[in-house]
Design a protein around this motif. Structure first.
Motif, short mmCIF file in Angstrom:
data_model
loop_
_atom_site.label_atom_id
_atom_site.label_comp_id
_atom_site.label_asym_id
_atom_site.label_seq_id
_atom_site.Cartn_x
_atom_site.Cartn_y
_atom_site.Cartn_z
N GLY A 43 -50.15 -32.31 -25.94
CA GLY A 43 -49.20 -31.32 -25.45
C GLY A 43 -49.82 -30.04 -24.95
N GLY A 44 -51.16 -29.98 -24.83
CA GLY A 44 -51.83 -28.79 -24.35
C GLY A 44 -52.21 -28.88 -22.88
N LEU A 45 -52.84 -27.81 -22.36
CA LEU A 45 -53.27 -27.77 -20.97
C LEU A 45 -54.75 -28.12 -20.82
N GLU A 46 -55.46 -28.27 -21.94
CA GLU A 46 -56.86 -28.72 -21.96
C GLU A 46 -57.79 -27.80 -21.18
N PHE A 47 -57.57 -26.47 -21.28
CA PHE A 47 -58.54 -25.53 -20.73
C PHE A 47 -59.74 -25.47 -21.67
N SER A 48 -60.90 -25.14 -21.11
CA SER A 48 -62.06 -24.88 -21.94
C SER A 48 -61.75 -23.70 -22.86
N ARG A 49 -62.12 -23.81 -24.15
CA ARG A 49 -61.86 -22.71 -25.09
C ARG A 49 -62.59 -21.45 -24.67
N LEU A 50 -63.82 -21.61 -24.19
CA LEU A 50 -64.58 -20.44 -23.74
C LEU A 50 -63.93 -19.83 -22.51
N TYR A 51 -63.53 -20.66 -21.56
CA TYR A 51 -62.89 -20.17 -20.33
C TYR A 51 -61.59 -19.46 -20.65
N ALA A 52 -60.78 -20.06 -21.51
CA ALA A 52 -59.51 -19.44 -21.90
C ALA A 52 -59.75 -18.11 -22.61
N SER A 53 -60.78 -18.06 -23.47
CA SER A 53 -61.08 -16.83 -24.21
C SER A 53 -61.52 -15.71 -23.27
N VAL A 54 -62.33 -16.06 -22.29
CA VAL A 54 -62.80 -15.05 -21.33
C VAL A 54 -61.62 -14.50 -20.52
N LEU A 55 -60.73 -15.38 -20.06
CA LEU A 55 -59.56 -14.92 -19.31
C LEU A 55 -58.68 -14.01 -20.15
N LEU A 56 -58.47 -14.39 -21.41
CA LEU A 56 -57.66 -13.56 -22.31
C LEU A 56 -58.32 -12.21 -22.56
N LEU A 57 -59.64 -12.20 -22.72
CA LEU A 57 -60.35 -10.95 -22.94
C LEU A 57 -60.21 -10.02 -21.74
N ILE A 58 -60.31 -10.58 -20.54
CA ILE A 58 -60.13 -9.77 -19.33
C ILE A 58 -58.71 -9.19 -19.28
N PHE A 59 -57.73 -10.01 -19.63
CA PHE A 59 -56.34 -9.54 -19.65
C PHE A 59 -56.16 -8.41 -20.66
N ILE A 60 -56.74 -8.55 -21.85
CA ILE A 60 -56.61 -7.53 -22.88
C ILE A 60 -57.26 -6.22 -22.44
N VAL A 61 -58.45 -6.31 -21.87
CA VAL A 61 -59.15 -5.12 -21.39
C VAL A 61 -58.32 -4.42 -20.32
N ALA A 91 -56.59 -0.66 -20.61
CA ALA A 91 -56.92 0.35 -19.60
C ALA A 91 -55.68 0.88 -18.88
N VAL A 92 -54.67 0.01 -18.71
CA VAL A 92 -53.51 0.39 -17.90
C VAL A 92 -52.32 0.87 -18.73
N LEU A 93 -52.02 0.15 -19.82
CA LEU A 93 -50.85 0.50 -20.61
C LEU A 93 -51.09 1.78 -21.41
N PRO A 94 -50.08 2.62 -21.53
CA PRO A 94 -50.25 3.88 -22.28
C PRO A 94 -50.60 3.60 -23.74
#
Length: 262
Positions: free
Chosen positions: A227-245, A249-252
């Motif tokens: 039932g998952g999307l089968e993304f690489s765990r490392l790839y998914a983690s990097v994308l999430l880290l970029i989103f969090i950063v 930076a943007v949200l108050p």
């Protein structure tokens, strides 16, 4: 209370961020990163749950110590510490559920007891578990320990609802996300009712956002057959880290209301 004590309380509480919509957006992203990042270390790198937990425990202690020593609210430090609790919570929950062989129901029961104990000790010592009481090093340790157990419980709950083995309910990751998302909507509606404790609602929401993030993380990296999307765990983690950063930076980001203004 002396003027010096009041100044210390005002200063200390300013290290805790205000609970806004932006807070919850970043928090859910951090919990999702905790799931993919924790699984990457324990599963993809094949280090195991115990070794992974020890690695993340060291990071947790270092970051919490830095957070306590900080004299002001630093968003980057605060959210790095939150990520440390989510990754450690993931590996601890997996260690309880799988390595100890107690299954998902057993893991949930143990971690729930730890969370209740943490809140109980904090309340007994301070008379409150509100974030506005975080005004000393001791209370900050209570705060971060409670957050750690809430993250761990959330992981166990998410796995219990979605998983099919180890006593899981087998509802799948998509249904798990729907269930916990709906529960958060209920908490949000209760927030509009003034008679409901804001402190209780905060901790309920904090716990519930963790399984929501955990199921989203599992949805990203688990096999399609599960039932998952089968993304690489490392790839998914990097994308999430970029989103969090980007969110930080943007949200108050502002400090929480001071205790003297509560």
């Amino acid at each position: 209370m002396t003027s010096a004590s009041r100044t210390f309380i005002d200063h200390a509480v300013s290290k805790v961020p205000a609970v806004t919509l932006g807070f919850w957006i970043i928090k859910v992203a951090c919990t999702t990163l905790g799931e993919t990042g924790g699984d990457w270390v324990t599963m993809s790198l094949n280090l195991g749950y115990l070794v992974g937990s020890l690695i993340f425990l060291a990071g947790f202690v270092v970051l919490v110590s830095a957070q306590i020593r900080a004299r002001n609210f630093y968003p980057w430090l605060y959210w790095a510490t939150i990520v440390a609790t989510t990754t450690l919570g993931t590996t601890l929950a997996d260690f309880f559920d799988r390595s100890l062989g107690v299954g998902y129901p057993g893991g949930v029961s143990i971690i729930l007891l730890l969370l209740i104990t943490s809140l109980g000790v904090w309340y007994r010592a301070e008379g409150t578990v509100s974030i506005e009481s975080v005004a000393s090093a001791r209370v900050e340790w209570f705060y971060w320990t409670t957050i750690l157990f809430s993250q761990t419980l959330g992981t166990a709950l998410g796995d219990w609802v979605a998983g099919e083995d180890r006593g899981g309910l087998g509802l799948g990751y998509e249904m798990g996300a729907v269930i916990f998302g709906a529960a958060l909507v209920v908490v949000g509606l209760l927030w509009l009712w003034p008679r409901v404790s804001r402190t209780a609602l905060f901790w309920f929401a904090f716990v519930l956002t963790r399984p929501l993030g955990a199921t989203l993380g599992d949805l990203l990296d688990k096999p399609v057959a599960q039932g998952g999307l089968e993304f690489s765990r490392l790839y998914a983690s990097v994308l999430l880290l970029i989103f969090i950063v980007g969110c930080i930076a943007v949200l108050p980001q502002r400090a929480a209301r001071r205790a003297s203004a509560a």
